[in-house]
Design a protein around this motif. Structure first.
Motif, PDB file in Angstrom:
ATOM      1  N   MET A   1      15.121   8.391   7.827  1.00  0.00           N
ATOM      2  CA  MET A   1      14.414   7.163   7.435  1.00  0.00           C
ATOM      3  C   MET A   1      12.920   7.432   7.447  1.00  0.00           C
ATOM      4  O   MET A   1      12.415   8.148   8.300  1.00  0.00           O
ATOM      5  N   ASN A   2      12.204   6.839   6.543  1.00  0.00           N
ATOM      6  CA  ASN A   2      10.772   7.050   6.408  1.00  0.00           C
ATOM      7  C   ASN A   2      10.028   6.109   7.342  1.00  0.00           C
ATOM      8  O   ASN A   2      10.185   4.893   7.256  1.00  0.00           O
ATOM      9  N   ILE A   3       9.248   6.679   8.252  1.00  0.00           N
ATOM     10  CA  ILE A   3       8.394   5.918   9.178  1.00  0.00           C
ATOM     11  C   ILE A   3       6.960   6.283   8.853  1.00  0.00           C
ATOM     12  O   ILE A   3       6.609   7.461   8.848  1.00  0.00           O
ATOM     13  N   GLN A   4       6.120   5.299   8.564  1.00  0.00           N
ATOM     14  CA  GLN A   4       4.771   5.582   8.102  1.00  0.00           C
ATOM     15  C   GLN A   4       3.752   4.765   8.889  1.00  0.00           C
ATOM     16  O   GLN A   4       4.072   3.699   9.415  1.00  0.00           O
ATOM     17  N   ARG A   5       2.542   5.322   8.940  1.00  0.00           N
ATOM     18  CA  ARG A   5       1.395   4.618   9.511  1.00  0.00           C
ATOM     19  C   ARG A   5       0.510   4.130   8.368  1.00  0.00           C
ATOM     20  O   ARG A   5       0.294   4.851   7.394  1.00  0.00           O
ATOM     21  N   PHE A   6      -0.041   2.931   8.501  1.00  0.00           N
ATOM     22  CA  PHE A   6      -0.920   2.360   7.497  1.00  0.00           C
ATOM     23  C   PHE A   6      -2.208   1.928   8.183  1.00  0.00           C
ATOM     24  O   PHE A   6      -2.189   1.247   9.214  1.00  0.00           O
ATOM     25  N   HIS A   7      -3.343   2.348   7.636  1.00  0.00           N
ATOM     26  CA  HIS A   7      -4.651   2.014   8.191  1.00  0.00           C
ATOM     27  C   HIS A   7      -5.403   1.130   7.199  1.00  0.00           C
ATOM     28  O   HIS A   7      -5.385   1.387   5.990  1.00  0.00           O
ATOM     29  N   ALA A   8      -6.064   0.129   7.710  1.00  0.00           N
ATOM     30  CA  ALA A   8      -6.860  -0.773   6.885  1.00  0.00           C
ATOM     31  C   ALA A   8      -7.893  -1.452   7.776  1.00  0.00           C
ATOM     32  O   ALA A   8      -7.847  -1.365   9.005  1.00  0.00           O
ATOM     33  N   SER A   9      -8.835  -2.122   7.126  1.00  0.00           N
ATOM     34  CA  SER A   9      -9.884  -2.800   7.883  1.00  0.00           C
ATOM     35  C   SER A   9      -9.388  -4.084   8.526  1.00  0.00           C
ATOM     36  O   SER A   9      -9.936  -4.517   9.542  1.00  0.00           O
ATOM     37  N   THR A  10      -8.365  -4.724   7.957  1.00  0.00           N
ATOM     38  CA  THR A  10      -7.812  -5.954   8.522  1.00  0.00           C
ATOM     39  C   THR A  10      -6.292  -5.841   8.590  1.00  0.00           C
ATOM     40  O   THR A  10      -5.682  -4.999   7.927  1.00  0.00           O
ATOM     41  N   SER A  11      -5.693  -6.723   9.407  1.00  0.00           N
ATOM     42  CA  SER A  11      -4.240  -6.736   9.534  1.00  0.00           C
ATOM     43  C   SER A  11      -3.576  -7.118   8.218  1.00  0.00           C
ATOM     44  O   SER A  11      -2.520  -6.589   7.859  1.00  0.00           O
ATOM     45  N   ARG A  12      -4.196  -8.041   7.481  1.00  0.00           N
ATOM     46  CA  ARG A  12      -3.606  -8.480   6.213  1.00  0.00           C
ATOM     47  C   ARG A  12      -3.494  -7.309   5.238  1.00  0.00           C
ATOM     48  O   ARG A  12      -2.472  -7.139   4.560  1.00  0.00           O
ATOM     49  N   GLU A  13      -4.553  -6.480   5.147  1.00  0.00           N
ATOM     50  CA  GLU A  13      -4.517  -5.349   4.229  1.00  0.00           C
ATOM     51  C   GLU A  13      -3.491  -4.310   4.669  1.00  0.00           C
ATOM     52  O   GLU A  13      -2.779  -3.727   3.833  1.00  0.00           O
ATOM     53  N   ALA A  14      -3.402  -4.072   5.999  1.00  0.00           N
ATOM     54  CA  ALA A  14      -2.436  -3.090   6.485  1.00  0.00           C
ATOM     55  C   ALA A  14      -1.006  -3.546   6.216  1.00  0.00           C
ATOM     56  O   ALA A  14      -0.143  -2.755   5.818  1.00  0.00           O
ATOM     57  N   LEU A  15      -0.726  -4.847   6.436  1.00  0.00           N
ATOM     58  CA  LEU A  15       0.613  -5.360   6.162  1.00  0.00           C
ATOM     59  C   LEU A  15       0.930  -5.304   4.662  1.00  0.00           C
ATOM     60  O   LEU A  15       2.077  -5.067   4.258  1.00  0.00           O
ATOM     61  N   ALA A  16      -0.089  -5.553   3.839  1.00  0.00           N
ATOM     62  CA  ALA A  16       0.133  -5.462   2.395  1.00  0.00           C
ATOM     63  C   ALA A  16       0.503  -4.038   1.983  1.00  0.00           C
ATOM     64  O   ALA A  16       1.386  -3.818   1.146  1.00  0.00           O
ATOM     65  N   LYS A  17      -0.148  -3.044   2.579  1.00  0.00           N
ATOM     66  CA  LYS A  17       0.199  -1.658   2.272  1.00  0.00           C
ATOM     67  C   LYS A  17       1.632  -1.339   2.706  1.00  0.00           C
ATOM     68  O   LYS A  17       2.369  -0.631   2.018  1.00  0.00           O
ATOM     69  N   ALA A  18       2.021  -1.871   3.872  1.00  0.00           N
ATOM     70  CA  ALA A  18       3.381  -1.616   4.358  1.00  0.00           C
ATOM     71  C   ALA A  18       4.415  -2.236   3.425  1.00  0.00           C
ATOM     72  O   ALA A  18       5.456  -1.636   3.127  1.00  0.00           O
ATOM     73  N   ARG A  19       4.136  -3.462   2.953  1.00  0.00           N
ATOM     74  CA  ARG A  19       5.095  -4.115   2.052  1.00  0.00           C
ATOM     75  C   ARG A  19       5.170  -3.413   0.703  1.00  0.00           C
ATOM     76  O   ARG A  19       6.220  -3.411   0.051  1.00  0.00           O
ATOM     77  N   MET A  20       4.045  -2.834   0.253  1.00  0.00           N
ATOM     78  CA  MET A  20       4.087  -2.077  -0.993  1.00  0.00           C
ATOM     79  C   MET A  20       4.979  -0.850  -0.862  1.00  0.00           C
ATOM     80  O   MET A  20       5.617  -0.415  -1.821  1.00  0.00           O
ATOM     81  N   ALA A  21       5.045  -0.288   0.352  1.00  0.00           N
ATOM     82  CA  ALA A  21       5.842   0.915   0.558  1.00  0.00           C
ATOM     83  C   ALA A  21       7.312   0.612   0.783  1.00  0.00           C
ATOM     84  O   ALA A  21       8.191   1.337   0.306  1.00  0.00           O
ATOM     85  N   PHE A  22       7.642  -0.497   1.497  1.00  0.00           N
ATOM     86  CA  PHE A  22       9.021  -0.775   1.876  1.00  0.00           C
ATOM     87  C   PHE A  22       9.578  -2.058   1.248  1.00  0.00           C
ATOM     88  O   PHE A  22      10.730  -2.404   1.473  1.00  0.00           O
ATOM     89  N   GLY A  23       8.754  -2.798   0.532  1.00  0.00           N
ATOM     90  CA  GLY A  23       9.245  -4.023  -0.099  1.00  0.00           C
ATOM     91  C   GLY A  23       9.309  -5.181   0.882  1.00  0.00           C
ATOM     92  O   GLY A  23       8.655  -5.202   1.927  1.00  0.00           O
ATOM     93  N   ASP A  24      10.132  -6.183   0.518  1.00  0.00           N
ATOM     94  CA  ASP A  24      10.231  -7.378   1.348  1.00  0.00           C
ATOM     95  C   ASP A  24      10.897  -7.081   2.686  1.00  0.00           C
ATOM     96  O   ASP A  24      10.621  -7.756   3.680  1.00  0.00           O
ATOM     97  N   GLY A  25      11.786  -6.111   2.739  1.00  0.00           N
ATOM     98  CA  GLY A  25      12.469  -5.792   4.001  1.00  0.00           C
ATOM     99  C   GLY A  25      11.670  -4.817   4.836  1.00  0.00           C
ATOM    100  O   GLY A  25      12.108  -3.705   5.128  1.00  0.00           O
ATOM    101  N   THR A  26      10.440  -5.193   5.183  1.00  0.00           N
ATOM    102  CA  THR A  26       9.548  -4.323   5.965  1.00  0.00           C
ATOM    103  C   THR A  26       9.659  -4.686   7.439  1.00  0.00           C
ATOM    104  O   THR A  26       9.589  -5.866   7.808  1.00  0.00           O
TER     105      THR A  26
END
Length: 479
Positions: free
Chosen positions: A1-26
């Motif tokens: 399974m793919n486990i990734q780290r996402f870095h951003a200036s705000t929590s909203r941006e980091a969560l958006a990057k995570a959802r782009m990678a894993f979709g709605d089931g993040t």
């Protein structure tokens, strides 16, 4: 399974990057602030469903007796558990579910063995053979596990004749899963970025702590070349090592300084060097010497001997009142240096020295042996940081002594960086005052990262994973 780290200036941006990678089931595994903003560790939500399905499904039948282990093939080294866990980064979601299920069942089986219940009588099979009863499964907690992190389950949610013991086992299991997920993610990133692995190995061999090494490499830009990565690492270490190189030297700045430290770190010799440098520029009358070391026989005579060579009289303060009187007498001096007895961090008499901050205008100057072990330096810095009197808080300052005797100054630099201590100077010999040196962060860091001679304490590249794996004696390692 793919486990990734996402870095951003705000929590909203980091969560958006995570959802782009894993979709709605993040599934968010962790969320913590960093120097650059926010770091999110995420994976697919199928992990949560797999864990729930595993907890609700009945245990498999007892396994058949294991076959005798096959003899190892010559020339093929055995695989260690951490290396095997590293390979799990590339496996599919289904195989990772099997991996987690196996660990959960193993924990349940161990908990059942620790609190055995009366076994029901064995029932005969149609063929006349007796069949042993299967171990009683531990009922799982109702409802899904909370997200985003693996939180400890309450003991009341576990239906078992011995809830406290089972709850502890479940807590340990969940902590192990959480730590292993984080470890797999880190090892996966290191595997994908061999430059980071080499820099980590270089830092560990230079005796820097894994805590500081990992914190630095997690913030290193991923698109740097090998040479640029080394330059970035050296600059990051030098930037975080606070020194007074941009300000006047200590003996030119002047003030009242009480030199603290353990026995034998070189406090008295350091005082003689500072006094000689100040007397050379401003005359012997500009320096005041006080010793409070009344514990060691003849200790005050050493400072008086140095003072006589410089034309300076060293005074002995038997108690706090005498010290206060001498400070009033030396109010016109440019530099006043106070020699204190050498005491270990756990000595109860240390309170007398930490209370020096209650006296007006007295700066605490901690002398640290550059060749000491990192844990010893941590304990010393922590003791004098927490040993506060009733006065206002003061920033702790330090001098690194005996730099010429230190095979690896990495632990000393590491401790100064993590405790945010201001480094005021270096000593590397017994000559007065020649063996005094200004603290240059760039030079000190570069010297610590030079390739040392091979040592029995240096890890190999294949052993690097053990710095980030949990140990049986202390549970999981948190960073």
């Amino acid at each position: 399974m793919n486990i990734q780290r996402f870095h951003a200036s705000t929590s909203r941006e980091a969560l958006a990057k995570a959802r782009m990678a894993f979709g709605d089931g993040t599934l968010i595994l962790s969320n913590r602030p960093t120097a650059q903003g926010v770091e999110v560790l995420a994976t697919a939500e199928s992990l949560l469903s797999a864990l729930d399905a595993t907890a609700a499904s009945p245990p498999p039948p007892p396994p058949a007796p294991p076959a005798p282990p096959a003899p190892p093939r010559p020339g093929r080294p055995e695989r260690n558990p951490v290396a095997q866990d590293t390979e799990q980064l590339a496996m599919s979601t289904l195989s990772f579910q099997d991996y987690v299920r196996e660990r959960m069942l193993r924990r349940r089986h161990e908990a059942a063995l620790q609190s055995p219940a009366p076994a029901p009588p064995a029932t005969p099979t149609p063929s006349g053979q007796r069949r042993e009863p299967a171990p009683t499964p531990i009922p799982a907690a109702s409802g899904p596990m909370p997200a985003p992190a693996f939180e400890p389950m309450p003991a009341s949610a576990v239906a078992h004749p011995n809830p406290p013991g089972v709850a502890q086992q479940l807590h340990a299991m969940q902590a192990l899963i959480e730590d292993r997920l984080d470890t797999l993610a880190w090892l996966g990133q290191a595997r994908q970025h061999p430059i980071q692995s080499q820099l980590m190995l270089k830092l560990i061999r230079a005796a820097y702590s894994p805590t500081l090494a990992r914190a630095l490499l997690e913030r290193m830009p991923p698109d740097l070349s090998a040479a640029a990565s080394v330059r970035w690492l050296l600059q990051a270490l030098a930037h975080n090592l606070r020194t007074d190189l941009a300000a006047p030297p200590l003996y030119e700045q002047g003030g009242i300084y009480a030199l603290l430290g353990a026995t034998g770190v070189g406090k008295t010799t350091t005082i003689a060097k500072l006094a000689a440098l100040c007397a050379r520029s401003h005359g012997a009358d500009s320096v005041g010497l006080i010793t409070m070391d009344g514990y060691r026989p003849g200790a005050h005579e050493q400072l008086r001997s140095h003072g006589r060579m410089l034309g300076i009289v060293a005074h002995l303060a038997h108690d706090r009142a005498a010290l206060h009187d001498l400070l009033g007498l030396f109010c016109g001096k440019k530099l006043v240096l106070i020699d204190t007895p050498g005491l270990p961090p756990r000595d109860p008499r240390k309170r007398e020295l930490t209370d020096l901050r209650d006296l007006p205008q007295v700066n605490r100057l901690l002398v640290l042996n550059a060749g000491c072990h990192g844990d010893t330096l941590d304990e010393m810095l922590g003791a004098y940081e927490s040993g506060a009197g009733a006065g206002p808080p003061q920033a702790l300052q330090a001098i690194l002594s005996k730099l010429d005797e230190a095979a690896k100054p990495g632990p000393a630099i590491d401790a100064l960086i993590r405790h945010r201590v201001l480094l005021r100077g270096l000593t590397q010999g017994q000559r007065v005052p020649e063996d005094w040196q200004r603290a240059d962060a760039q030079q000190l860091v570069s010297a610590s990262m030079r390739a040392p001679a091979p040592s029995a304490f240096d890890p190999k590249a294949s052993e690097l994973n053990f710095f980030f794996s949990p140990t049986p004696a202390h549970g999981v390692w948190h960073h």
